[in-house]
Enzyme design. Structure first.
Site, PDB file in Angstrom:
ATOM      1  N   CYS A 114       0.813  -1.225   0.000  1.00 58.48           N
ATOM      2  CA  CYS A 114       0.000   0.000   0.000  1.00 58.48           C
ATOM      3  C   CYS A 114       0.844   1.271   0.000  1.00 58.48           C
ATOM      4  O   CYS A 114       0.334   2.346  -0.328  1.00 58.48           O
ATOM      5  CB  CYS A 114      -0.955   0.015   1.187  1.00 58.48           C
ATOM      6  SG  CYS A 114      -2.120  -1.344   1.150  1.00 58.48           S
ATOM      7  N   HIS A 251      -3.200   7.571   1.757  1.00 60.58           N
ATOM      8  CA  HIS A 251      -3.592   6.226   1.335  1.00 60.58           C
ATOM      9  C   HIS A 251      -4.989   5.958   1.884  1.00 60.58           C
ATOM     10  O   HIS A 251      -5.298   6.298   3.024  1.00 60.58           O
ATOM     11  CB  HIS A 251      -2.587   5.209   1.873  1.00 60.58           C
ATOM     12  CG  HIS A 251      -3.042   3.798   1.705  1.00 60.58           C
ATOM     13  ND1 HIS A 251      -3.498   3.320   0.497  1.00 60.58           N
ATOM     14  CD2 HIS A 251      -3.142   2.771   2.585  1.00 60.58           C
ATOM     15  CE1 HIS A 251      -3.853   2.054   0.649  1.00 60.58           C
ATOM     16  NE2 HIS A 251      -3.649   1.696   1.901  1.00 60.58           N
ATOM     17  N   ASN A 281      -9.920   0.095  -0.478  1.00 62.92           N
ATOM     18  CA  ASN A 281      -8.454   0.181  -0.466  1.00 62.92           C
ATOM     19  C   ASN A 281      -7.916  -0.434  -1.765  1.00 62.92           C
ATOM     20  O   ASN A 281      -8.017  -1.646  -1.968  1.00 62.92           O
ATOM     21  CB  ASN A 281      -7.931  -0.580   0.754  1.00 62.92           C
ATOM     22  CG  ASN A 281      -6.421  -0.508   0.887  1.00 62.92           C
ATOM     23  OD1 ASN A 281      -5.720  -0.093  -0.032  1.00 62.92           O
ATOM     24  ND2 ASN A 281      -5.917  -0.912   2.041  1.00 62.92           N
TER      25      ASN A 281
HETATM   26  N1  ACO Z   1     -18.569  -8.056   8.826  1.00 65.52           N
HETATM   27  C1  ACO Z   1     -19.071  -8.292  10.069  1.00 65.52           C
HETATM   28  N2  ACO Z   1     -18.289  -8.634  11.096  1.00 65.52           N
HETATM   29  C2  ACO Z   1     -16.967  -8.713  10.889  1.00 65.52           C
HETATM   30  C3  ACO Z   1     -16.384  -8.492   9.630  1.00 65.52           C
HETATM   31  C4  ACO Z   1     -17.252  -8.141   8.566  1.00 65.52           C
HETATM   32  N3  ACO Z   1     -16.801  -7.880   7.322  1.00 65.52           N
HETATM   33  N4  ACO Z   1     -15.060  -8.647   9.734  1.00 65.52           N
HETATM   34  C5  ACO Z   1     -14.796  -8.971  11.000  1.00 65.52           C
HETATM   35  N5  ACO Z   1     -15.956  -9.028  11.700  1.00 65.52           N
HETATM   36  C6  ACO Z   1     -16.147  -9.337  13.109  1.00 65.52           C
HETATM   37  C7  ACO Z   1     -15.000 -10.098  13.711  1.00 65.52           C
HETATM   38  O1  ACO Z   1     -15.126 -11.474  13.458  1.00 65.52           O
HETATM   39  C8  ACO Z   1     -15.136  -9.759  15.168  1.00 65.52           C
HETATM   40  O2  ACO Z   1     -16.132 -10.566  15.709  1.00 65.52           O
HETATM   41  P1  ACO Z   1     -15.996 -11.167  17.203  1.00 65.52           P
HETATM   42  O3  ACO Z   1     -15.927  -9.955  18.100  1.00 65.52           O
HETATM   43  O4  ACO Z   1     -17.252 -11.955  17.354  1.00 65.52           O
HETATM   44  O5  ACO Z   1     -14.739 -11.956  17.203  1.00 65.52           O
HETATM   45  C9  ACO Z   1     -15.638  -8.327  15.154  1.00 65.52           C
HETATM   46  O6  ACO Z   1     -16.195  -8.126  13.859  1.00 65.52           O
HETATM   47  C10 ACO Z   1     -14.554  -7.320  15.414  1.00 65.52           C
HETATM   48  O7  ACO Z   1     -13.446  -7.607  14.551  1.00 65.52           O
HETATM   49  P2  ACO Z   1     -12.127  -6.781  14.604  1.00 65.52           P
HETATM   50  O8  ACO Z   1     -11.168  -7.356  13.621  1.00 65.52           O
HETATM   51  O9  ACO Z   1     -11.666  -6.682  16.039  1.00 65.52           O
HETATM   52  O10 ACO Z   1     -12.667  -5.354  14.125  1.00 65.52           O
HETATM   53  P3  ACO Z   1     -11.925  -3.998  14.043  1.00 65.52           P
HETATM   54  O11 ACO Z   1     -12.687  -2.987  14.784  1.00 65.52           O
HETATM   55  O12 ACO Z   1     -10.466  -4.113  14.335  1.00 65.52           O
HETATM   56  O13 ACO Z   1     -12.089  -3.652  12.502  1.00 65.52           O
HETATM   57  C11 ACO Z   1     -10.779  -3.630  10.485  1.00 65.52           C
HETATM   58  C12 ACO Z   1     -11.488  -4.477  11.535  1.00 65.52           C
HETATM   59  C13 ACO Z   1     -11.827  -2.811   9.766  1.00 65.52           C
HETATM   60  C14 ACO Z   1     -10.084  -4.560   9.530  1.00 65.52           C
HETATM   61  C15 ACO Z   1      -9.775  -2.684  11.170  1.00 65.52           C
HETATM   62  O14 ACO Z   1      -8.975  -3.395  12.075  1.00 65.52           O
HETATM   63  C16 ACO Z   1      -8.883  -2.009  10.176  1.00 65.52           C
HETATM   64  O15 ACO Z   1      -9.318  -1.229   9.358  1.00 65.52           O
HETATM   65  N6  ACO Z   1      -7.561  -2.242  10.242  1.00 65.52           N
HETATM   66  C17 ACO Z   1      -6.620  -1.657   9.333  1.00 65.52           C
HETATM   67  C18 ACO Z   1      -6.417  -2.636   8.262  1.00 65.52           C
HETATM   68  C19 ACO Z   1      -6.137  -2.022   6.946  1.00 65.52           C
HETATM   69  O16 ACO Z   1      -6.523  -0.928   6.653  1.00 65.52           O
HETATM   70  N7  ACO Z   1      -5.453  -2.788   6.127  1.00 65.52           N
HETATM   71  C20 ACO Z   1      -5.197  -2.410   4.806  1.00 65.52           C
HETATM   72  C21 ACO Z   1      -3.813  -2.708   4.407  1.00 65.52           C
HETATM   73  S1  ACO Z   1      -2.658  -1.795   5.303  1.00 65.52           S
HETATM   74  C22 ACO Z   1      -3.099  -0.287   5.090  1.00 65.52           C
HETATM   75  O17 ACO Z   1      -3.518   0.000   4.033  1.00 65.52           O
HETATM   76  C23 ACO Z   1      -2.938   0.690   6.161  1.00 65.52           C
END
Ligand code: ACO
Length: 324
Positions: A114, A251, A281
């Site tokens: 990214c 980004h 993304n």
């Molecule tokens: N729909 C519904 N529920 C979901 C989904 C979905 N698509 N995905 C995960 N869940 C659930 C999980 O299973 C979890 O359930 P549980 O509590 O029963 O175990 C719950 O939602 C919470 O999951 P988390 O992973 O803890 O959620 P979080 O608040 O961290 O959000 C996310 C996840 C959106 C991926 C966040 O962590 C994020 O944006 N991280 C940055 C990642 C990123 O941007 N990566 C891109 C590449 S690197 C970059 O570009 C910076």
């Protein structure tokens, strides 16, 4: 006087097919509300079966050439940032070179996930400032839909396909932060964080293309801190203040990460270019896609100071300052 890389034009391309959160929620245990609340994403574009990364990149490159009023045969450097190349080799940049009708100079890919566009911009800027090339296309092009595990709701809802390009040309000017062109780039990596974001395949590991794997929370935590450090380094190096920035073109991974960066800089949201809602993304393509949107709709004007920042797998991260 100093040699500077001036941005003469930009271009972008998004595949025609749009996949909404609503459609995803019919296939997976997810919902529009969950995706929008956690990420700001409403939809993403998906490349057609017969569209490859080079096709997306070529479309963006052609538009950048047209906007800059430059012929393809004037280009003597093509740097394409991609983590989803058409083939393991040759470089997607050489496919783009052939497709746009350019036969001179060098074309190669760089891979910083990214952060790829910021890394590619830095590489091209160094070529131009050293006089090793005069006219460069810097491209970010991705088909992340091809490396997603469409059963994994934790990752597949986050990404999309697209491409963006910027045409740079070396020219002499005063070389200060007030002069046009790429002012500085700051690049970083820390390979200890491999497991937080990677693809579980590759030619020398298992011979497969593999799927993207991510520990979302861990990536989020690092992204906020590391991009902030890269922004501070850019401002400090150039003796600039946050209030000097006209536009933040970050980004586009998650609206919460973008908003926290903007808040730290005390930048009003009207000064932040956001496309994550419509593009999701698109990895290395996300910054040039956002930049091109704001240039084309007239928000970004000649003389404006643009701050770009990114973080991706590796981890890699960095920032760039560009006066348009
Ligand atoms: N729909 C519904 N529920 C979901 C989904 C979905 N698509 N995905 C995960 N869940 C659930 C999980 O299973 C979890 O359930 P549980 O509590 O029963 O175990 C719950 O939602 C919470 O999951 P988390 O992973 O803890 O959620 P979080 O608040 O961290 O959000 C996310 C996840 C959106 C991926 C966040 O962590 C994020 O944006 N991280 C940055 C990642 C990123 O941007 N990566 C891109 C590449 S690197 C970059 O570009 C910076």
């Amino acid at each position: 006087m100093a040699l500077r890389s001036l941005a003469l034009g930009c271009g972008s391309y998004l595949p025609a097919q749009v996949l909404t959160n609503e459609e995803l929620s019919q296939r997976l245990q997810t919902s529009d509300i969950w995706i929008r609340k956690r990420t700001g994403i409403c939809q993403r574009h998906i490349a057609a079966d017969d569209e490859m990364t080079s096709d997306l990149g070529s479309a963006a490159a052609r538009q950048a050439l047209e906007q800059a009023g430059i012929d393809a045969d004037e280009v003597d450097l093509i740097v394409c940032a991609t983590s989803t190349p058409d083939e393991t080799f040759p470089a997607t940049a050489t496919r783009i070179q052939e497709q746009i009708g350019c036969t001179r100079g060098a074309a190669f890919d760089i891979q910083a996930v990214c952060s790829g566009f910021v890394f590619a911009l830095s590489v091209a800027d160094n070529f131009l400032r050293l006089g090793q090339a005069r006219t460069a296309l810097v491209i970010g092009a991705e088909t992340f839909s091809r490396i997603l595990d469409w059963e994994d709701r934790g990752t597949c809802v986050l990404f999309g396909d697209g491409a963006g390009a910027v045409l740079l040309r070396a020219a002499e000017n005063g070389g200060t932060p007030q002069d046009a062109g790429v002012i500085s780039t700051h690049l970083y990596s820390d390979g200890r964080h491999h497991d937080a974001l990677y693809v579980d395949g590759g030619p020398s590991s298992n011979g497969q293309v593999g799927h993207l794997r991510m520990e979302g929370k861990e990536v989020f935590r690092h992204a906020v801190v590391r991009m902030a450090d890269a922004i501070d380094a850019a401002l400090e190096k150039n003796d600039l203040k946050a209030s000097d920035i006209d536009w933040m073109v970050p980004h586009q991974a998650n609206i919460r990460i973008i908003e926290s960066m903007a808040k730290r800089l005390d930048l009003p949201k009207e000064r932040v270019v956001v496309t994550v809602d419509r593009h999701a993304n698109t990895s290395a393509a996300s910054i040039p896609l956002a930049l091109c949107e704001a240039v084309t709709d007239g928000r970004i004007k000649r003389g404006d100071l643009i701050l770009m920042e990114a973080m991706g797998g590796g981890f890699t991260w960095g920032s760039a300052l560009l006066r348009w």
